[in-house]
Write a protein that holds these residues in place. Structure first.
Motif, PDB file in Angstrom:
ATOM      1  N   UNK A 265       0.705  -1.515   0.140  1.00  0.00           N
ATOM      2  CA  UNK A 265       0.051  -0.198   0.093  1.00  0.00           C
ATOM      3  C   UNK A 265       0.939   0.898   0.109  1.00  0.00           C
ATOM      4  N   UNK A 266       2.413   1.164   1.123  1.00  0.00           N
ATOM      5  CA  UNK A 266       2.830   2.463   0.962  1.00  0.00           C
ATOM      6  C   UNK A 266       2.996   2.471  -0.538  1.00  0.00           C
ATOM      7  N   UNK A 267       4.146   0.944  -1.630  1.00  0.00           N
ATOM      8  CA  UNK A 267       4.469   1.898  -2.413  1.00  0.00           C
ATOM      9  C   UNK A 267       3.296   2.511  -3.442  1.00  0.00           C
ATOM     10  N   UNK A 268       2.164   1.755  -3.965  1.00  0.00           N
ATOM     11  CA  UNK A 268       1.514   2.228  -3.905  1.00  0.00           C
ATOM     12  C   UNK A 268       0.486   3.810  -3.773  1.00  0.00           C
ATOM     13  N   UNK A 269       0.899   4.293  -2.192  1.00  0.00           N
ATOM     14  CA  UNK A 269       1.077   5.325  -2.080  1.00  0.00           C
ATOM     15  C   UNK A 269       2.108   6.512  -2.405  1.00  0.00           C
ATOM     16  N   UNK A 270       3.135   5.815  -2.948  1.00  0.00           N
ATOM     17  CA  UNK A 270       4.398   6.919  -2.713  1.00  0.00           C
ATOM     18  C   UNK A 270       3.762   6.966  -4.675  1.00  0.00           C
ATOM     19  N   UNK A 271       3.364   5.960  -5.440  1.00  0.00           N
ATOM     20  CA  UNK A 271       3.140   5.934  -7.052  1.00  0.00           C
ATOM     21  C   UNK A 271       2.226   7.112  -7.376  1.00  0.00           C
ATOM     22  N   UNK A 272       1.074   6.692  -7.359  1.00  0.00           N
ATOM     23  CA  UNK A 272       0.291   8.130  -7.352  1.00  0.00           C
ATOM     24  C   UNK A 272       0.463   9.598  -6.490  1.00  0.00           C
ATOM     25  N   UNK A 273       1.350   9.066  -5.268  1.00  0.00           N
ATOM     26  CA  UNK A 273       1.366  10.748  -4.723  1.00  0.00           C
ATOM     27  C   UNK A 273       2.112  11.751  -5.885  1.00  0.00           C
ATOM     28  N   UNK A 274       3.027  10.793  -6.132  1.00  0.00           N
ATOM     29  CA  UNK A 274       4.055  11.276  -7.295  1.00  0.00           C
ATOM     30  C   UNK A 274       2.769  11.850  -8.920  1.00  0.00           C
ATOM     31  N   UNK A 275       2.209  11.171  -8.902  1.00  0.00           N
ATOM     32  CA  UNK A 275       1.114  11.578 -10.492  1.00  0.00           C
ATOM     33  C   UNK A 275       0.531  12.815  -9.672  1.00  0.00           C
TER      34      UNK A 275
END
Length: 292
Positions: A265-275
């Motif tokens: 979930x943290x990985x998905x969160x970082x990816x989405x926040x980067x966008x």
């Protein structure tokens, strides 16, 4: 008085003066082409020996500059120079090449004005300061009056010699005043001639709407993903707490599942926040916080 000198020689005035000189430099190739045309029409081999022929070359070169201003890159380059040197707010100017005939016409008008004002001010900048400095030091060096500088005969009179330094200083101030006025006029006309047209505003609005739709979709996906992960972690933690002293193996599996879920979930969160972060956002380039 301080405001007067700042308007003539302050940082903003100097940068606008540089912008004008840049316009004069851009005008030189067109003036050279105009000198060839004027020379062939008048039969004069060197048109730069005559001020009238120089002005004629300049008048012929400006229409050529107007034609080349139709190239798409003219407006982006002009906008970049205005933003850097003229002190015009960035949101008052358009981005990208012109998209309509009216915008191309405004770009042509701006480019012609920039090169016209810049050519005149560049010529004045090259010619007036040496002559003004000569006048200012003339009383100290009497030999300059009889040198090969071809100074006016009036400077041989005593009263003219006494007023020569004042005249030289006045010339420099007048030159700075002309540059300040020309720079202020170009800065005032820049938003009108290089500002966004309705077509530009429509393109920007469509781009913002598309970005907003993308950000909203990512936000919904983020909410669903994180909400599902938190629900799974809550269930695993609750079940592990209930059998903590009775089924150690289950507790171990529950903690492993919690660890795997949170890491994913943290990985998905970082990816989405980067966008979701806008370009140029300082938070997107700031270093990640450490444990300390």
């Amino acid at each position: 008085m301080r405001g007067f000198w700042s308007a003539l020689f302050g940082r903003r005035a100097r940068r606008r003066w540089i912008h004008l000189i840049l316009g004069g430099a851009l005008a030189m190739p067109y003036v050279l082409v105009g000198s060839v045309v004027i020379g062939s029409l008048t039969g004069v081999s060197d048109v730069f020996t005559s001020l009238t022929l120089q002005l004629g070359s300049f008048a012929v070169g400006l229409p050529l500059a107007a034609v080349t201003a139709l190239f798409p890159l003219t407006r982006p380059i002009s906008v970049a120079a205005v933003r850097a040197l003229c002190g015009v707010p960035g949101d008052a100017l358009a981005d990208g090449p012109p998209r309509s005939r009216a915008a191309r016409g405004r770009t042509v008008a701006w480019f012609t004005l920039h090169l016209g004002f810049g050519g005149v001010l560049s010529g004045m900048t090259l010619a007036l300061p040496p002559f003004a400095v000569t006048l200012m030091v003339l009383p100290l060096f009497a030999g300059l009056r009889d040198s090969a500088l071809a100074l006016p005969e009036v400077l041989h009179h005593a009263w003219a010699l006494a007023l020569a330094p004042v005249a030289g200083a006045a010339m420099l101030v007048a030159l700075a005043g002309c540059a300040a006025v020309a720079g202020a006029l170009l800065a005032r006309w820049a938003p009108v001639l290089l500002g966004p047209t309705p077509a530009d505003r429509l393109v920007v609005a469509e781009r913002r709407a598309a970005d907003l739709a993308l950000r909203n979709r990512l936000a919904r996906e983020l909410h669903d993903s994180v909400g599902h992960a938190l629900s799974a972690v809550t269930l695993q933690a609750s079940a592990a707490r209930r059998v903590l002293y009775h089924d150690v193996e289950f507790v171990r599996e529950a903690l492993a599942a919690i660890e795997d879920t949170t890491r994913r979930t943290v990985g998905e969160l970082d990816a989405v926040l980067g966008v979701l972060r806008e370009a140029g956002d300082p938070a997107s380039t700031a270093p990640a916080p450490t444990l300390a």
